[in-house]
Scaffold this motif. Structure first.
Motif, PDB file in Angstrom:
ATOM      1  N   VAL A 120       0.865  -1.180   0.000  1.00 43.36           N
ATOM      2  CA  VAL A 120       0.000   0.000   0.000  1.00 43.36           C
ATOM      3  C   VAL A 120       0.903   1.233   0.000  1.00 43.36           C
ATOM      4  O   VAL A 120       1.711   1.424   0.921  1.00 43.36           O
ATOM      5  N   THR A 121       0.802   2.049  -1.034  1.00 40.01           N
ATOM      6  CA  THR A 121       1.568   3.294  -1.126  1.00 40.01           C
ATOM      7  C   THR A 121       0.627   4.453  -0.849  1.00 40.01           C
ATOM      8  O   THR A 121      -0.370   4.638  -1.557  1.00 40.01           O
ATOM      9  N   VAL A 122       0.938   5.208   0.197  1.00 41.58           N
ATOM     10  CA  VAL A 122       0.093   6.317   0.631  1.00 41.58           C
ATOM     11  C   VAL A 122       0.852   7.616   0.362  1.00 41.58           C
ATOM     12  O   VAL A 122       1.895   7.868   0.975  1.00 41.58           O
ATOM     13  N   THR A 123       0.335   8.415  -0.556  1.00 42.49           N
ATOM     14  CA  THR A 123       0.992   9.665  -0.947  1.00 42.49           C
ATOM     15  C   THR A 123       0.166  10.850  -0.471  1.00 42.49           C
ATOM     16  O   THR A 123      -0.997  11.012  -0.865  1.00 42.49           O
ATOM     17  N   PHE A 124       0.763  11.655   0.393  1.00 40.36           N
ATOM     18  CA  PHE A 124       0.146  12.893   0.840  1.00 40.36           C
ATOM     19  C   PHE A 124       0.731  14.027   0.001  1.00 40.36           C
ATOM     20  O   PHE A 124       1.925  14.304   0.080  1.00 40.36           O
ATOM     21  N   LEU A 125      -0.119  14.637  -0.806  1.00 41.52           N
ATOM     22  CA  LEU A 125       0.315  15.707  -1.703  1.00 41.52           C
ATOM     23  C   LEU A 125      -0.367  17.015  -1.304  1.00 41.52           C
ATOM     24  O   LEU A 125      -1.594  17.120  -1.350  1.00 41.52           O
ATOM     25  N   SER A 126       0.428  17.978  -0.905  1.00 42.17           N
ATOM     26  CA  SER A 126      -0.063  19.334  -0.659  1.00 42.17           C
ATOM     27  C   SER A 126       0.526  20.213  -1.751  1.00 42.17           C
ATOM     28  O   SER A 126       1.702  20.593  -1.686  1.00 42.17           O
ATOM     29  N   PRO A 127      -0.252  20.507  -2.782  1.00 40.50           N
ATOM     30  CA  PRO A 127       0.302  21.179  -3.961  1.00 40.50           C
ATOM     31  C   PRO A 127       0.932  22.535  -3.641  1.00 40.50           C
ATOM     32  O   PRO A 127       0.448  23.285  -2.789  1.00 40.50           O
ATOM     33  N   VAL A 128       2.008  22.825  -4.345  1.00 38.85           N
ATOM     34  CA  VAL A 128       2.627  24.148  -4.328  1.00 38.85           C
ATOM     35  C   VAL A 128       2.708  24.591  -5.780  1.00 38.85           C
ATOM     36  O   VAL A 128       3.479  24.051  -6.560  1.00 38.85           O
ATOM     37  N   VAL A 145      -4.120   6.695  -2.285  1.00 38.52           N
ATOM     38  CA  VAL A 145      -3.807   5.350  -1.792  1.00 38.52           C
ATOM     39  C   VAL A 145      -3.763   4.400  -2.981  1.00 38.52           C
ATOM     40  O   VAL A 145      -4.765   4.228  -3.696  1.00 38.52           O
ATOM     41  N   SER A 146      -2.598   3.802  -3.188  1.00 40.82           N
ATOM     42  CA  SER A 146      -2.373   2.899  -4.320  1.00 40.82           C
ATOM     43  C   SER A 146      -2.007   1.511  -3.789  1.00 40.82           C
ATOM     44  O   SER A 146      -1.201   1.394  -2.853  1.00 40.82           O
ATOM     45  N   VAL A 147      -2.603   0.485  -4.371  1.00 37.70           N
ATOM     46  CA  VAL A 147      -2.394  -0.889  -3.909  1.00 37.70           C
ATOM     47  C   VAL A 147      -1.930  -1.747  -5.081  1.00 37.70           C
ATOM     48  O   VAL A 147      -2.490  -1.674  -6.181  1.00 37.70           O
ATOM     49  N   ALA A 148      -0.900  -2.566  -4.840  1.00 40.91           N
ATOM     50  CA  ALA A 148      -0.394  -3.472  -5.880  1.00 40.91           C
ATOM     51  C   ALA A 148       0.024  -4.793  -5.249  1.00 40.91           C
ATOM     52  O   ALA A 148       0.572  -4.828  -4.139  1.00 40.91           O
ATOM     53  N   SER A 149      -0.232  -5.876  -5.955  1.00 41.90           N
ATOM     54  CA  SER A 149       0.136  -7.207  -5.486  1.00 41.90           C
ATOM     55  C   SER A 149       1.657  -7.388  -5.517  1.00 41.90           C
ATOM     56  O   SER A 149       2.340  -6.893  -6.420  1.00 41.90           O
ATOM     57  N   THR A 150       2.170  -8.108  -4.529  1.00 43.37           N
ATOM     58  CA  THR A 150       3.611  -8.388  -4.474  1.00 43.37           C
ATOM     59  C   THR A 150       3.929  -9.872  -4.666  1.00 43.37           C
ATOM     60  O   THR A 150       5.100 -10.255  -4.645  1.00 43.37           O
TER      61      THR A 150
END
Length: 694
Positions: A120-128, A145-150
């Motif tokens: 699970v890749t969790v990216t917090f983006l606060s744009p500038v 939130v991005s999910v990929a099988s391993t």
């Protein structure tokens, strides 16, 4: 700024001077607090770190330390894992996903966690996006939130997240009410039942609407209710109830209402599937501003010039994610490229500073007499976060101003405009520059009685230096021409009081008042010379010659007054031979290419700082062992030895990654213990970009 007593911070970890070690990798290092949703003075949520805190082991907090609960679960083949927050849900079971890495850039904080057979890749983006005022003014932030099988197989995956009512106020006893919109977006909205416009509790706005939103569509569900009810419903059923209605509006702490969203991603293989959430706080009006005649003007955020409803702007924001991410990646790359020319350490410092500095500011516009938005009347407002909450504090704007010179100098002009316009109205009675536009954000009421915190040489010098800086950077003399008489007035004051400054405060007011301050005199003298350069830009040769001559004469005299008779260094204050301090005000002489002070001064200070540097940097001055991070970077830009420059930066990195602190980047810290000394999350970290400008 306000005075304070030295206090210690709490514990944390990092990569350099190690107190502890995390089980995951941190790139470029583990900071005291990781920015999550950091967009405005009120949308400012962080993950405190200490020696290392996983994304799913503690609650996120507002910069002031109050909990802003943010929860995330993912179900994989009917097995539940937490990826965000510290929830416990009675009657439901789940496992903590295992954090593998954390990376921060100038605009993003990215966590990778292992949840059984998926990552699970969790990216917090606060744009500038400093050149697009619509996008920059939208008070919202992304969690992607991005999910990929391993393991090479496909898996059934559902993703859940909620925020709590705790985001709405600085006190959990206040009642809130709520609703849900289901159109092209699924959006929860909640607000205080009894809002108070322009008011705060514990630096949290007591008005405006909070939103938690996602795009609507197949597999998207939403629910509001008690925390264990909503979270338990997802954990037990993999979906949220669309029929269960909780209309019992109540206090934030009464059965803890939460605002949940869920998305069924279906079968997920090695190709990632994802969902994007948006959290936001929209209030209108945003700022109260004093006008000529002491009338008060309600000002609104710039994005209202394009969108007429909150749902419209939320829909745009969610659909704009890919563009926002591409823009963010481009800025991250540019900053990384520019900053690594100094060092990798410096690149990390700059990346950690950008969101914090930009989130203290809001772009506003007014309406004309016919009720239409006047996009030609732009004003930018800054909250002096943490130290006392003033509006557009001149000696906070000044240390921060390198970030605006780097990202978009027009923003700097828009920051100065409220100060200029107020003083040009005649409401402010003093002959020097005002200290700030109002005692507490978001009320820019001015100081018509003239009893604002007095820093006459400091603020007058700051305004003149910034006036020249932004006029040169924008290649536009409109603003300095409009306010030439004010600039000249402040110059006349500096001629009176900057060579031998009277007993007064400088920007480092926490250290107390002092007469004959060497570094303050530098600022005043540079301010006079800046007015000479302004006069040249405006075609007034006589003024240029006069002010240049005065500044040059003052430098000659200053060299005698400021020299220590017992050591080769500048004094902190005249005739105090054993004293010394950071002569950071020389930075403006270097950056503006004035060459007002002789090379011998820079060479002497370079040699001196090598002898007094501690584990975490050179002390601000001989009165204390603490220092300031912004002034340390400014000083690193004026030394004549790149080895010492790099040492200033490496000791700053050692401090910010030493694991001893857990608040957003504090600019005031002890050079021996490495602990913070009371400030946090302040916009002055914009000054860390100073080396990118010289």
């Amino acid at each position: 700024m306000r005075s304070l007593t030295l206090c210690t911070g709490l514990g944390l970890f990092a990569v350099q001077a190690v107190v502890g070690a995390t089980s995951w990798t941190n790139t470029p290092f583990n900071p005291p607090s990781i920015p999550l949703a950091v967009r405005t003075p009120y949308l400012s949520t962080w993950l405190p770190q200490g020696q290392g805190v996983a994304l799913n082991s503690e609650w996120a907090t507002h910069w002031g330390g109050q909990t802003t609960a943010w929860t995330g679960f993912v179900k994989v083949d009917d097995e539940s894992y937490s990826y965000l927050g510290a929830a416990s849900v009675a009657g439901s079971s789940f496992t903590q996903a295992t954090q593998k890495s954390m990376t921060f850039t100038s605009t993003q904080s990215i966590f990778v966690l292992s949840a059984g057979p998926v990552d699970v890749t969790v990216t917090f983006l606060s744009p500038v996006d400093a050149t697009d005022f619509v996008r920059q003014s939208i008070p919202m932030s992304y969690m992607h939130v991005s999910v990929a099988s391993t393991d090479g197989a496909t898996h059934s995956v559902q993703v859940y997240s909620d925020i709590s009512g705790e985001w709405a106020s600085g006190s959990d006893s206040w009642d809130i009410e709520w609703s849900t919109t289901a159109t092209d977006i699924l959006s929860h909205q909640y607000t205080l039942v009894s809002p108070a416009v322009y008011e705060e509790i514990s630096d949290r706005a007591q008005y405006g609407n909070w939103y938690y939103s996602m795009l609507n569509g197949a597999g998207a569900t939403a629910q509001i209710g008690r925390d264990i009810t909503v979270r338990g419903g997802f954990l037990n059923n993999s979906v949220l109830s669309t029929t269960a209605k909780d209309n019992n509006f109540r206090a934030i702490s009464d059965s803890w209402p939460v605002f949940g969203l869920a998305k069924d991603l279906g079968k997920v293989g090695s190709t990632a599937a994802s969902v994007t959430f948006a959290v936001g706080h929209i209030r209108d009006p945003a700022i109260k501003y004093v006008l000529a005649g002491n009338a008060k003007q309600a000002r609104s955020l710039y994005f209202w010039s394009k969108y007429s409803t909150a749902n419209q702007v939320i829909s745009f924001f969610l659909n704009d994610y890919n563009t926002a991410l591409a823009t963010a990646n481009a800025l991250d790359k540019q900053v990384q490229t520019d900053a690594t020319k100094i060092s990798d350490d410096y690149a990390g410092i700059v990346a950690l500073s950008i969101r914090q500095a930009m989130a203290a500011n809001e772009i506003t516009i007014s309406k004309n007499a016919f009720g239409a938005w006047n996009t030609s009347d732009v004003m930018y407002f800054m909250k002096e976060i943490s130290s006392d909450g003033n509006v557009n504090t001149v000696d906070v704007v000044f240390p921060a101003h390198p970030i605006f010179l780097y990202l978009n100098p027009k923003l700097g002009e828009y920051l100065l405009e409220p100060l200029y316009r107020y003083q040009a109205s005649g409401l402010y009675p003093n002959k020097w520059s005002v200290h700030d536009m109002g005692a507490h954000y978001p009320k820019a009421d001015g100081h018509n009685d003239g009893t604002d915190e007095a820093m006459p040489v400091e603020e007058s010098g700051n305004m003149l230096i910034m006036a020249l800086s932004f006029a040169r950077a924008t290649n536009d003399t409109t603003q300095i021409k409009r306010y030439e008489s004010l600039l000249d007035q402040w110059t006349q004051y500096l001629i009176e009081d900057s060579l031998i400054p009277a007993f007064q405060l400088s920007t480092d007011d926490f250290a107390g008042q002092l007469a004959n301050q060497t570094n303050l005199a530098i600022k005043g003298i540079i301010g006079i010379r800046c007015m000479a350069e302004i006069s040249k830009l405006l075609g007034n040769t006589a003024k240029y010659t006069n002010y240049s001559s005065i500044a040059a004469d003052y430098v000659t005299k200053w060299q005698v007054y400021s020299a220590s008779k017992t050591g080769a260094h500048l004094t902190l204050d005249y005739n105090d031979d054993a004293s010394w301090g950071l002569a950071y005000n020389l930075y403006s002489d270097v950056r503006l290419g004035l060459k007002l002070f002789p090379q011998s001064v820079y060479d002497e200070q370079t040699a001196w700082y090598k002898t007094v540097i501690n584990q975490y940097g050179v002390p601000l001055d001989t009165r204390h062992t603490y220092t300031k991070s912004d002034w340390s970077v400014w000083t690193s830009a004026i030394v004549t030895d790149t080895g010492l420059r790099d040492q200033f930066i490496s000791t700053l990195t050692a401090y910010v990654s030493n694991g001893l602190n857990n608040v957003p980047f504090s600019d005031l810290f002890d050079t021996i213990s490495g602990k913070t000394a009371g400030f946090q999350a302040r916009p002055v970290v914009g000054g860390h970009l100073a080396l990118l400008l010289v």
